[in-house]
Motif scaffolding. Sequence first.
Motif, PDB file in Angstrom:
ATOM      1  N   PRO A   1      37.806  -0.363  46.992  1.00  0.00           N
ATOM      2  CA  PRO A   1      38.450   0.309  45.860  1.00  0.00           C
ATOM      3  C   PRO A   1      37.480   0.534  44.709  1.00  0.00           C
ATOM      4  CG  PRO A   1      39.098  -1.999  45.942  1.00  0.00           C
ATOM      5  CD  PRO A   1      38.324  -1.727  47.198  1.00  0.00           C
ATOM      6  N   LEU A   2      37.736   1.577  43.960  1.00  0.00           N
ATOM      7  CA  LEU A   2      36.980   1.836  42.740  1.00  0.00           C
ATOM      8  C   LEU A   2      37.340   0.834  41.651  1.00  0.00           C
ATOM      9  CD1 LEU A   2      37.495   5.697  42.588  1.00  0.00           C
ATOM     10  CD2 LEU A   2      35.384   4.533  43.244  1.00  0.00           C
ATOM     11  N   LEU A   3      38.585   0.383  41.683  1.00  0.00           N
ATOM     12  CA  LEU A   3      39.116  -0.448  40.609  1.00  0.00           C
ATOM     13  C   LEU A   3      40.246  -1.297  41.164  1.00  0.00           C
ATOM     14  CD1 LEU A   3      39.222  -0.951  37.461  1.00  0.00           C
ATOM     15  CD2 LEU A   3      40.966   0.845  37.398  1.00  0.00           C
ATOM     16  N   ALA A   4      40.326  -2.542  40.714  1.00  0.00           N
ATOM     17  CA  ALA A   4      41.430  -3.419  41.088  1.00  0.00           C
ATOM     18  C   ALA A   4      42.012  -4.047  39.826  1.00  0.00           C
ATOM     19  CB  ALA A   4      40.963  -4.502  42.060  1.00  0.00           C
ATOM     20  N   LEU A   5      43.299  -3.843  39.600  1.00  0.00           N
ATOM     21  CA  LEU A   5      43.995  -4.412  38.454  1.00  0.00           C
ATOM     22  C   LEU A   5      44.806  -5.603  38.937  1.00  0.00           C
ATOM     23  CD1 LEU A   5      45.404  -1.104  36.891  1.00  0.00           C
ATOM     24  CD2 LEU A   5      43.162  -2.161  36.502  1.00  0.00           C
ATOM     25  N   GLU A   6      44.533  -6.761  38.414  1.00  0.00           N
ATOM     26  CA  GLU A   6      45.265  -7.962  38.824  1.00  0.00           C
ATOM     27  C   GLU A   6      46.486  -8.130  37.928  1.00  0.00           C
ATOM     28  OE1 GLU A   6      44.597 -12.705  39.829  1.00  0.00           O
ATOM     29  OE2 GLU A   6      43.015 -11.570  38.808  1.00  0.00           O
ATOM     30  N   THR A   7      47.654  -7.797  38.464  1.00  0.00           N
ATOM     31  CA  THR A   7      48.895  -7.941  37.715  1.00  0.00           C
ATOM     32  C   THR A   7      49.531  -9.308  37.937  1.00  0.00           C
ATOM     33  OG1 THR A   7      50.361  -7.129  39.485  1.00  0.00           O
ATOM     34  CG2 THR A   7      49.282  -5.475  38.103  1.00  0.00           C
TER      35      THR A   7
ATOM     36  N   LEU B   1      46.049  10.490  41.703  1.00  0.00           N
ATOM     37  CA  LEU B   1      45.446  10.752  40.401  1.00  0.00           C
ATOM     38  C   LEU B   1      44.485  11.913  40.558  1.00  0.00           C
ATOM     39  CD1 LEU B   1      44.652   7.024  39.708  1.00  0.00           C
ATOM     40  CD2 LEU B   1      46.415   8.328  38.539  1.00  0.00           C
ATOM     41  N   GLY B   2      44.514  12.845  39.587  1.00  0.00           N
ATOM     42  CA  GLY B   2      43.658  14.020  39.682  1.00  0.00           C
ATOM     43  C   GLY B   2      42.218  13.714  39.370  1.00  0.00           C
ATOM     44  N   GLY B   3      41.404  14.764  39.314  1.00  0.00           N
ATOM     45  CA  GLY B   3      39.981  14.624  39.067  1.00  0.00           C
ATOM     46  C   GLY B   3      39.683  14.064  37.693  1.00  0.00           C
ATOM     47  N   GLY B   4      38.439  13.643  37.511  1.00  0.00           N
ATOM     48  CA  GLY B   4      38.012  13.047  36.257  1.00  0.00           C
ATOM     49  C   GLY B   4      38.336  11.580  36.213  1.00  0.00           C
ATOM     50  N   GLY B   5      37.891  10.916  35.189  1.00  0.00           N
ATOM     51  CA  GLY B   5      38.181   9.502  35.047  1.00  0.00           C
ATOM     52  C   GLY B   5      37.397   8.662  36.033  1.00  0.00           C
ATOM     53  N   VAL B   6      38.033   7.588  36.518  1.00  0.00           N
ATOM     54  CA  VAL B   6      37.360   6.632  37.378  1.00  0.00           C
ATOM     55  C   VAL B   6      36.864   7.297  38.647  1.00  0.00           C
ATOM     56  CG1 VAL B   6      37.628   4.484  38.664  1.00  0.00           C
ATOM     57  CG2 VAL B   6      38.804   4.787  36.502  1.00  0.00           C
ATOM     58  N   GLY B   7      35.577   7.358  38.843  1.00  0.00           N
ATOM     59  CA  GLY B   7      35.014   7.827  40.097  1.00  0.00           C
ATOM     60  C   GLY B   7      35.002   9.327  40.281  1.00  0.00           C
ATOM     61  N   GLY B   8      35.838  10.078  39.555  1.00  0.00           N
ATOM     62  CA  GLY B   8      35.917  11.506  39.743  1.00  0.00           C
ATOM     63  C   GLY B   8      36.612  11.863  41.046  1.00  0.00           C
ATOM     64  N   GLY B   9      36.935  13.152  41.255  1.00  0.00           N
ATOM     65  CA  GLY B   9      37.568  13.587  42.473  1.00  0.00           C
ATOM     66  C   GLY B   9      39.006  13.127  42.583  1.00  0.00           C
ATOM     67  N   LEU B  10      39.531  13.229  43.802  1.00  0.00           N
ATOM     68  CA  LEU B  10      40.911  12.873  44.066  1.00  0.00           C
ATOM     69  C   LEU B  10      41.014  11.385  44.351  1.00  0.00           C
ATOM     70  CD1 LEU B  10      43.695  14.230  44.358  1.00  0.00           C
ATOM     71  CD2 LEU B  10      43.228  14.422  46.805  1.00  0.00           C
ATOM     72  N   ARG B  11      41.874  10.697  43.611  1.00  0.00           N
ATOM     73  CA  ARG B  11      41.996   9.244  43.740  1.00  0.00           C
ATOM     74  C   ARG B  11      43.425   8.874  44.110  1.00  0.00           C
ATOM     75  NH1 ARG B  11      41.321   7.847  38.176  1.00  0.00           N
ATOM     76  NH2 ARG B  11      41.796  10.031  37.829  1.00  0.00           N
ATOM     77  N   LEU B  12      43.555   7.748  44.781  1.00  0.00           N
ATOM     78  CA  LEU B  12      44.847   7.245  45.213  1.00  0.00           C
ATOM     79  C   LEU B  12      45.045   5.845  44.658  1.00  0.00           C
ATOM     80  CD1 LEU B  12      47.404   7.552  47.056  1.00  0.00           C
ATOM     81  CD2 LEU B  12      46.063   6.427  48.847  1.00  0.00           C
ATOM     82  N   ALA B  13      46.159   5.635  43.968  1.00  0.00           N
ATOM     83  CA  ALA B  13      46.504   4.308  43.465  1.00  0.00           C
ATOM     84  C   ALA B  13      47.513   3.673  44.408  1.00  0.00           C
ATOM     85  CB  ALA B  13      47.086   4.403  42.059  1.00  0.00           C
ATOM     86  N   THR B  14      47.283   2.414  44.759  1.00  0.00           N
ATOM     87  CA  THR B  14      48.195   1.680  45.627  1.00  0.00           C
ATOM     88  C   THR B  14      48.596   0.376  44.950  1.00  0.00           C
ATOM     89  OG1 THR B  14      46.453   0.461  46.813  1.00  0.00           O
ATOM     90  CG2 THR B  14      47.024   2.647  47.651  1.00  0.00           C
ATOM     91  N   GLN B  15      49.844  -0.005  45.129  1.00  0.00           N
ATOM     92  CA  GLN B  15      50.350  -1.268  44.597  1.00  0.00           C
ATOM     93  C   GLN B  15      50.850  -2.115  45.761  1.00  0.00           C
ATOM     94  OE1 GLN B  15      54.004  -0.993  42.463  1.00  0.00           O
ATOM     95  NE2 GLN B  15      54.021  -3.125  41.817  1.00  0.00           N
ATOM     96  N   GLY B  16      50.442  -3.400  45.783  1.00  0.00           N
ATOM     97  CA  GLY B  16      50.856  -4.269  46.871  1.00  0.00           C
ATOM     98  C   GLY B  16      51.478  -5.557  46.381  1.00  0.00           C
ATOM     99  N   ARG B  17      52.101  -6.269  47.291  1.00  0.00           N
ATOM    100  CA  ARG B  17      52.720  -7.542  46.937  1.00  0.00           C
ATOM    101  C   ARG B  17      51.700  -8.680  46.867  1.00  0.00           C
ATOM    102  NH1 ARG B  17      57.989  -9.761  49.152  1.00  0.00           N
ATOM    103  NH2 ARG B  17      57.906 -10.707  47.081  1.00  0.00           N
ATOM    104  N   ASP B  18      50.425  -8.342  46.941  1.00  0.00           N
ATOM    105  CA  ASP B  18      49.386  -9.346  46.703  1.00  0.00           C
ATOM    106  C   ASP B  18      49.085  -9.498  45.216  1.00  0.00           C
ATOM    107  OD1 ASP B  18      48.254  -6.845  46.385  1.00  0.00           O
ATOM    108  OD2 ASP B  18      46.378  -7.354  47.390  1.00  0.00           O
ATOM    109  N   GLY B  19      49.814  -8.763  44.360  1.00  0.00           N
ATOM    110  CA  GLY B  19      49.612  -8.867  42.923  1.00  0.00           C
ATOM    111  C   GLY B  19      48.518  -7.975  42.382  1.00  0.00           C
ATOM    112  N   TYR B  20      48.152  -6.926  43.110  1.00  0.00           N
ATOM    113  CA  TYR B  20      47.091  -6.020  42.655  1.00  0.00           C
ATOM    114  C   TYR B  20      47.557  -4.570  42.725  1.00  0.00           C
ATOM    115  CZ  TYR B  20      43.417  -9.587  42.622  1.00  0.00           C
ATOM    116  OH  TYR B  20      42.650 -10.701  42.329  1.00  0.00           O
ATOM    117  N   VAL B  21      47.040  -3.773  41.801  1.00  0.00           N
ATOM    118  CA  VAL B  21      47.035  -2.322  41.903  1.00  0.00           C
ATOM    119  C   VAL B  21      45.593  -1.911  42.110  1.00  0.00           C
ATOM    120  CG1 VAL B  21      47.355  -0.151  40.643  1.00  0.00           C
ATOM    121  CG2 VAL B  21      49.101  -1.952  40.507  1.00  0.00           C
TER     122      VAL B  21
END
Length: 313
Positions: free
Chosen positions: A124-130, A88-108
């Motif tokens: 993490p800056l943010l955890a989405l519970e899917t 993910l590019g700059g701006g938004g959550v936390g600013g700067g360069l961000r990396l989103a990861t998805q795992g089989r633990d049910g979270y992004v």
Amino acid sequence: MLSPDSLGLPEDATLRPPRPAPGAAAPLFGLRGHEAAVNAAAFAPGAKLLASGDAAGVVHIWELRSRRRLATLPDAHAGEAVLALGWLGGGGVGGGLRLATQGRDGYVRVWDAEASLGDAAAQPLLALETGAQHFCRMLLSGAAAAGAEQGGDAGVGVLHPGRNPHLVATPCFELSTALVWDLRAPAPVQRLTPPASAPAAGADSDVDLGSSGAGAAAPVDSNGTGGMLMATSFANAERGAPMLVAGHEDGVLRWFDLRTAGCCMAVSTAPAAGAAAAQPVLCVAADARGGQVFAGTAAREAVVLRTDLKHQL
């Protein structure tokens, strides 16, 4: 600036690739560091960095010029496999360069990639519970952050993948459902569930499906939930409506209007009437306007659909 030497990383993080067979493309180099199968990889904007994730939940960030490992997230998903990665590019959550990861633990999870350099205990800056533990991968909107964030209609909750770079679609613990999130909001902004009976296209709609020259299929009324969500792709319809195309285990592609969460149309990937039943959809890619959709299925076929949704919206 941080360097591999200042982080105490091994000086040689490369692996000499095997000699290719005659006529085969040769890899430029290999990167050594994972101790489990690598499930996902993603280039950062500009292709100077690469993130890779493995079946043990470990994520590495590599600098491609030096071929060195710059950072490691040793437990990004509680020991569960990493399924997908996206930058993910700059701006938004936390600013700067961000990396989103998805795992089989049910979270992004979203990480500050720059702050993670040299910090194995990064949070993490943010955890989405899917709640999803199956294999459908998350989908980032792919909107260009530079232009999208300057627009006046890119606020929280704007459900247009072409204008909002913060949108992400994920699977859900409800197997047939897709969730759409805005990374600046704590909860899903839309829930997309197949109806018990999906709408067929209008009389003026143009739906043409080709599969290895095997003929054409019409939109279908699909009873039931569609089974497990397998793949998704963002798209815009004829008049620019924000859409999500979802492929399900029953071999049906469904178009959802992100404004209403309604299913506009469902099309079977079965090659022709009277042929074998449609097989699960494994991957989906829609063009920017949603007029053409590519889908790969478990029948070892690639199908291309041309649709006209203007009468459905």
